[in-house]
Design a protein around this motif. Structure first.
Motif, PDB file in Angstrom:
ATOM      1  N   ARG A 300       0.826  -1.203   0.000  1.00  0.00           N
ATOM      2  CA  ARG A 300       0.000   0.000   0.000  1.00  0.00           C
ATOM      3  C   ARG A 300       0.869   1.266   0.000  1.00  0.00           C
ATOM      4  NH1 ARG A 300      -5.188  -0.168   0.998  1.00  0.00           N
ATOM      5  NH2 ARG A 300      -5.241   1.644   2.374  1.00  0.00           N
ATOM      6  N   THR A 301       1.837   1.263  -0.916  1.00  0.00           N
ATOM      7  CA  THR A 301       2.744   2.401  -1.033  1.00  0.00           C
ATOM      8  C   THR A 301       2.065   3.552  -1.761  1.00  0.00           C
ATOM      9  OG1 THR A 301       4.637   0.894  -1.100  1.00  0.00           O
ATOM     10  CG2 THR A 301       4.993   3.140  -1.914  1.00  0.00           C
ATOM     11  N   GLU A 302       2.199   4.743  -1.216  1.00  0.00           N
ATOM     12  CA  GLU A 302       1.586   5.924  -1.832  1.00  0.00           C
ATOM     13  C   GLU A 302       2.551   6.555  -2.835  1.00  0.00           C
ATOM     14  OE1 GLU A 302       4.243   7.663   1.184  1.00  0.00           O
ATOM     15  OE2 GLU A 302       2.873   5.940   1.177  1.00  0.00           O
ATOM     16  N   THR A 303       1.996   7.101  -3.919  1.00  0.00           N
ATOM     17  CA  THR A 303       2.779   7.867  -4.883  1.00  0.00           C
ATOM     18  C   THR A 303       2.459   9.359  -4.787  1.00  0.00           C
ATOM     19  OG1 THR A 303       1.124   7.563  -6.637  1.00  0.00           O
ATOM     20  CG2 THR A 303       2.869   5.907  -6.459  1.00  0.00           C
ATOM     21  N   PHE A 304       1.560   9.720  -3.905  1.00  0.00           N
ATOM     22  CA  PHE A 304       1.163  11.107  -3.678  1.00  0.00           C
ATOM     23  C   PHE A 304       1.002  11.302  -2.175  1.00  0.00           C
ATOM     24  CE2 PHE A 304      -2.024  14.266  -2.721  1.00  0.00           C
ATOM     25  CZ  PHE A 304      -1.807  15.301  -3.614  1.00  0.00           C
ATOM     26  N   ALA A 305       1.590  12.345  -1.649  1.00  0.00           N
ATOM     27  CA  ALA A 305       1.453  12.657  -0.223  1.00  0.00           C
ATOM     28  C   ALA A 305       1.318  14.165  -0.056  1.00  0.00           C
ATOM     29  CB  ALA A 305       2.667  12.160   0.564  1.00  0.00           C
ATOM     30  N   GLU A 306       0.426  14.557   0.824  1.00  0.00           N
ATOM     31  CA  GLU A 306       0.227  15.970   1.131  1.00  0.00           C
ATOM     32  C   GLU A 306      -0.045  16.130   2.614  1.00  0.00           C
ATOM     33  OE1 GLU A 306      -2.439  19.815  -0.353  1.00  0.00           O
ATOM     34  OE2 GLU A 306      -2.993  17.801  -0.992  1.00  0.00           O
ATOM     35  N   ILE A 307       0.647  17.069   3.246  1.00  0.00           N
ATOM     36  CA  ILE A 307       0.411  17.352   4.656  1.00  0.00           C
ATOM     37  C   ILE A 307       0.364  18.867   4.852  1.00  0.00           C
ATOM     38  CG2 ILE A 307       1.512  15.220   5.424  1.00  0.00           C
ATOM     39  CD1 ILE A 307       3.924  16.817   6.280  1.00  0.00           C
ATOM     40  N   VAL A 308      -0.457  19.300   5.786  1.00  0.00           N
ATOM     41  CA  VAL A 308      -0.543  20.711   6.153  1.00  0.00           C
ATOM     42  C   VAL A 308      -0.037  20.842   7.591  1.00  0.00           C
ATOM     43  CG1 VAL A 308      -2.058  22.672   6.569  1.00  0.00           C
ATOM     44  CG2 VAL A 308      -2.452  21.190   4.596  1.00  0.00           C
ATOM     45  N   LEU A 309       0.988  21.674   7.757  1.00  0.00           N
ATOM     46  CA  LEU A 309       1.621  21.852   9.059  1.00  0.00           C
ATOM     47  C   LEU A 309       1.407  23.281   9.549  1.00  0.00           C
ATOM     48  CD1 LEU A 309       5.046  20.106   8.331  1.00  0.00           C
ATOM     49  CD2 LEU A 309       3.054  19.110   9.482  1.00  0.00           C
ATOM     50  N   GLU A 310       1.468  23.428  10.874  1.00  0.00           N
ATOM     51  CA  GLU A 310       1.460  24.744  11.506  1.00  0.00           C
ATOM     52  C   GLU A 310       2.642  24.829  12.450  1.00  0.00           C
ATOM     53  OE1 GLU A 310      -2.789  26.507  12.074  1.00  0.00           O
ATOM     54  OE2 GLU A 310      -2.869  24.406  12.723  1.00  0.00           O
ATOM     55  N   LEU A 311       3.213  26.018  12.557  1.00  0.00           N
ATOM     56  CA  LEU A 311       4.369  26.236  13.422  1.00  0.00           C
ATOM     57  C   LEU A 311       3.949  27.052  14.632  1.00  0.00           C
ATOM     58  CD1 LEU A 311       7.162  27.140  10.820  1.00  0.00           C
ATOM     59  CD2 LEU A 311       6.246  24.904  11.453  1.00  0.00           C
ATOM     60  N   ASP A 312       4.318  26.586  15.796  1.00  0.00           N
ATOM     61  CA  ASP A 312       4.046  27.325  17.028  1.00  0.00           C
ATOM     62  C   ASP A 312       5.232  28.241  17.309  1.00  0.00           C
ATOM     63  OD1 ASP A 312       1.528  26.276  17.599  1.00  0.00           O
ATOM     64  OD2 ASP A 312       2.378  24.493  18.524  1.00  0.00           O
ATOM     65  N   SER A 313       5.216  29.410  16.679  1.00  0.00           N
ATOM     66  CA  SER A 313       6.300  30.366  16.867  1.00  0.00           C
ATOM     67  C   SER A 313       5.738  31.774  16.742  1.00  0.00           C
ATOM     68  CB  SER A 313       7.402  30.154  15.828  1.00  0.00           C
ATOM     69  OG  SER A 313       6.952  30.500  14.528  1.00  0.00           O
ATOM     70  N   TRP A 314       6.480  32.744  17.242  1.00  0.00           N
ATOM     71  CA  TRP A 314       6.039  34.128  17.205  1.00  0.00           C
ATOM     72  C   TRP A 314       5.798  34.576  15.767  1.00  0.00           C
ATOM     73  CZ3 TRP A 314       5.618  37.566  21.449  1.00  0.00           C
ATOM     74  CH2 TRP A 314       5.360  38.892  21.105  1.00  0.00           C
ATOM     75  N   ARG A 315       6.683  34.183  14.857  1.00  0.00           N
ATOM     76  CA  ARG A 315       6.613  34.650  13.479  1.00  0.00           C
ATOM     77  C   ARG A 315       5.484  33.987  12.695  1.00  0.00           C
ATOM     78  NH1 ARG A 315      10.473  36.855   9.632  1.00  0.00           N
ATOM     79  NH2 ARG A 315      11.992  36.907  11.326  1.00  0.00           N
ATOM     80  N   TRP A 316       5.200  32.699  12.970  1.00  0.00           N
ATOM     81  CA  TRP A 316       4.404  31.931  12.021  1.00  0.00           C
ATOM     82  C   TRP A 316       3.057  31.435  12.521  1.00  0.00           C
ATOM     83  CZ3 TRP A 316       5.520  33.016   7.446  1.00  0.00           C
ATOM     84  CH2 TRP A 316       6.830  33.182   7.015  1.00  0.00           C
ATOM     85  N   THR A 317       2.680  31.671  13.759  1.00  0.00           N
ATOM     86  CA  THR A 317       1.370  31.226  14.216  1.00  0.00           C
ATOM     87  C   THR A 317       0.277  31.882  13.370  1.00  0.00           C
ATOM     88  OG1 THR A 317       2.114  30.841  16.478  1.00  0.00           O
ATOM     89  CG2 THR A 317      -0.233  31.213  16.154  1.00  0.00           C
ATOM     90  N   GLY A 318      -0.539  31.052  12.729  1.00  0.00           N
ATOM     91  CA  GLY A 318      -1.588  31.566  11.859  1.00  0.00           C
ATOM     92  C   GLY A 318      -1.322  31.381  10.375  1.00  0.00           C
ATOM     93  N   THR A 319      -0.133  30.883  10.024  1.00  0.00           N
ATOM     94  CA  THR A 319       0.199  30.584   8.629  1.00  0.00           C
ATOM     95  C   THR A 319       0.212  29.073   8.431  1.00  0.00           C
ATOM     96  OG1 THR A 319       1.538  32.585   8.347  1.00  0.00           O
ATOM     97  CG2 THR A 319       1.988  30.770   6.838  1.00  0.00           C
ATOM     98  N   ARG A 320      -0.342  28.629   7.311  1.00  0.00           N
ATOM     99  CA  ARG A 320      -0.312  27.200   6.979  1.00  0.00           C
ATOM    100  C   ARG A 320       0.865  26.901   6.059  1.00  0.00           C
ATOM    101  NH1 ARG A 320      -5.680  28.329   6.087  1.00  0.00           N
ATOM    102  NH2 ARG A 320      -5.414  28.224   3.818  1.00  0.00           N
ATOM    103  N   PHE A 321       1.454  25.735   6.250  1.00  0.00           N
ATOM    104  CA  PHE A 321       2.534  25.261   5.388  1.00  0.00           C
ATOM    105  C   PHE A 321       2.068  23.945   4.763  1.00  0.00           C
ATOM    106  CE2 PHE A 321       4.418  28.083   8.409  1.00  0.00           C
ATOM    107  CZ  PHE A 321       5.403  28.754   7.696  1.00  0.00           C
ATOM    108  N   ARG A 322       1.879  23.982   3.456  1.00  0.00           N
ATOM    109  CA  ARG A 322       1.360  22.825   2.729  1.00  0.00           C
ATOM    110  C   ARG A 322       2.515  22.160   1.970  1.00  0.00           C
ATOM    111  NH1 ARG A 322      -3.919  22.179   1.076  1.00  0.00           N
ATOM    112  NH2 ARG A 322      -4.241  24.390   1.547  1.00  0.00           N
ATOM    113  N   LEU A 323       2.836  20.935   2.315  1.00  0.00           N
ATOM    114  CA  LEU A 323       3.900  20.176   1.668  1.00  0.00           C
ATOM    115  C   LEU A 323       3.258  19.078   0.832  1.00  0.00           C
ATOM    116  CD1 LEU A 323       5.253  21.659   4.067  1.00  0.00           C
ATOM    117  CD2 LEU A 323       6.759  19.686   4.335  1.00  0.00           C
ATOM    118  N   ARG A 324       3.624  19.018  -0.453  1.00  0.00           N
ATOM    119  CA  ARG A 324       2.947  18.095  -1.359  1.00  0.00           C
ATOM    120  C   ARG A 324       3.944  17.552  -2.374  1.00  0.00           C
ATOM    121  NH1 ARG A 324      -2.230  18.712  -5.415  1.00  0.00           N
ATOM    122  NH2 ARG A 324      -1.169  18.036  -7.305  1.00  0.00           N
ATOM    123  N   SER A 325       3.824  16.251  -2.653  1.00  0.00           N
ATOM    124  CA  SER A 325       4.635  15.640  -3.702  1.00  0.00           C
ATOM    125  C   SER A 325       3.861  14.489  -4.320  1.00  0.00           C
ATOM    126  CB  SER A 325       5.963  15.116  -3.125  1.00  0.00           C
ATOM    127  OG  SER A 325       6.750  14.536  -4.144  1.00  0.00           O
TER     128      SER A 325
END
Length: 475
Positions: A300-325
């Protein structure tokens, strides 16, 4: 101290032929190595030096034909070969033997790293030697921690090069340059002004005969856990005091430590996995992934993966980081796309169809562009404009830059032990939830845009994968 001897375990593999040999020829052409340099390829094939040099010649003709002929000949002349079982201390010791320090490159499947490092320990490396490991570093967090322990017993941490060629790409380094050297960007490089950052490596290539490696790894481990998380670090890191190894790598680790841990609920709503079914990509018919030669559908190996991350930091709280391949998609899209928030008010009476600014760092081909809104043919109308700049060709290919750093002893662009472990900490909840089928395995036809968008429940904000807070990148 500069090292003048490179031993490549896996010396007859695709990585060596496609990337390392051309990189060495590029280093020779640029004057970074000379006739005193020596290359030893080590592998299981029952070859001798002459057979290996003929193979190296063919590889350079295929993958480095644009490099100067005298530099290709110099690399071929520097090459020798040893038949070796990379898990046998006697074979390994014979390959690295000598008084002068050596750079040992493990161009091997990650599963062989622990046994080969153990064999190197028993063989006793010459003092001052360095060791180079390709990604993925380990197969999970526990494996990375154990490999770090083995390496710590072999050489000092500064002599360990966990390389990721993405970090040596010109455009990737320009992410830092654009941020830190331009006053117009750095003050707005935060969640107040940036809604989402996409880090995408979509490719039309399908499996292309790599089942022996890929079917044991999949898109999440092959791309997201290493390459894309490295890009995340450069995009989101705080400005380092210098670009020296300690300052740069400290700030990268800070980013990974700030990633908000994903719960099972988060994984179910913020990640996707899929694999391609049969379809047509360009002018070729592509079989379903499960029908490719060497694929075991039970994995069941995937050829597509996508994750949405959030950073708990002063600069980035409230911004989404979408990683996709993804593999086998309809078009190549390899970029970092920075989606800025909309302006608070438009006095033009034209709010509809006005898109927020997007700054794009094209990774392959390398480019830099900005999507902007400007005044149209009439003063009260607005229209879209894309400003694009092509990047100058790099002085060295990515692997050339990495090998130069290895031979010269500069680990700034290599991955430190704690960084490697933190990267696994980010993705381990995803791997665990996927193994328990908390996220369905979707399918998408080869040659398509990937799995179709999810349908979200009106009013719900827990599905960040397709929440329309920013305009789609290709709209």
């Amino acid at each position: 101290m500069t090292i003048r001897r490179l031993v490549v375990f896996g010396g007859t593999g695709d990585l060596t032929g496609r990337f390392l040999l051309p990189a060495l020829a590029a280093l020779h052409a640029a004057g970074h190595i000379d006739d005193r340099f020596g290359l030893t390829g080590a592998s299981r094939e029952d070859w001798d030096g002459e057979r290996y040099r003929k193979w190296a010649d063919a590889q350079l003709e295929r993958h480095g034909a644009d490099l100067p002929a005298d530099s290709r000949r110099a690399v071929i002349a520097s090459a020798d070969y040893r038949r070796a079982d990379v898990t046998d201390p006697a074979d390994v010791g014979a390959a690295v033997a000598g008084e002068d320090p050596v750079a040992v490159y493990l161009a091997l499947p990650p599963a062989l790293f622990p046994a080969t490092v153990t064999a190197l320990h028993e063989a006793a490396l010459p003092p001052g030697s360095r060791i180079v490991l390709e990604k993925p570093f380990g197969e999970d967090l526990a494996g990375a921690q154990e490999l770090n322990r083995l390496l710590a017993d072999l050489v000092p941490e500064r002599a360990v090069f966990r390389v990721d060629h993405f970090l040596a790409m010109t455009t990737v380094q320009n992410v830092l340059g654009s941020r830190l050297a331009n006053r117009v960007l750095e003050p707005i490089w935060n969640s107040t002004h940036i809604a989402e950052i996409e880090i995408v490596w979509d490719e039309t290539l399908a499996l292309e005969g790599r089942a022996g490696y890929y079917d044991h790894v999949g898109a999440l481990k092959d791309m997201v856990q290493n390459h894309l998380l490295q890009l995340l670090c450069l995009v989101a890191m705080e400005p380092p005091l210098t670009l020296g190894e300690r300052d740069l790598r400290d700030r990268k680790v800070d980013v990974l430590r700030s990633v908000r841990p994903l719960t099972d609920f988060d994984v179910a709503h913020r990640t996707r996995r899929a694999r391609y079914s049969s379809g047509r990509a360009g002018d070729r018919e592509v079989p379903a992934y499960v029908d490719e030669d060497g694929v075991d559908a039970r994995r069941r190996t995937e050829t597509f993966a996508e994750i949405v991350l959030e950073l708990d930091s002063w600069r980035w709280t409230g911004t989404r980081f979408r990683l996709r391949s993804g593999k086998g998609l309809g078009k190549d899209r390899k970029e970092v796309a920075v989606h800025f928030r909309s302006v608070p008010h438009l006095p033009f009476g034209q709010d509809k169809d006005v898109r927020p600014n997007v700054l794009r760092f094209g990774l392959e081909p390398e480019s830099l562009s900005m999507d902007m809104t400007v005044t149209g043919s009439r003063a009260e109308t607005l229209t879209q404009l894309a400003l694009t700049a092509e990047m100058d060709a790099p002085a060295l290919p990515a692997y050339g830059r990495l090998l130069l750093d290895v031979l010269g002893g500069d680990p700034a662009l290599s991955i430190r032990s704690d960084e490697a472990e933190e990267a696994w900490r980010v993705v381990e909840p995803v791997l665990s939830a996927w193994e328990r089928d908390l996220v369905p395995m979707e399918e998408y036809p080869a040659g398509s845009d990937g799995p179709p968008p999810r349908h979200t429940t009106p009013g719900r904000r827990d599905d960040l994968l397709h929440e329309e807070a920013v305009m789609p990148a290709d709209s």
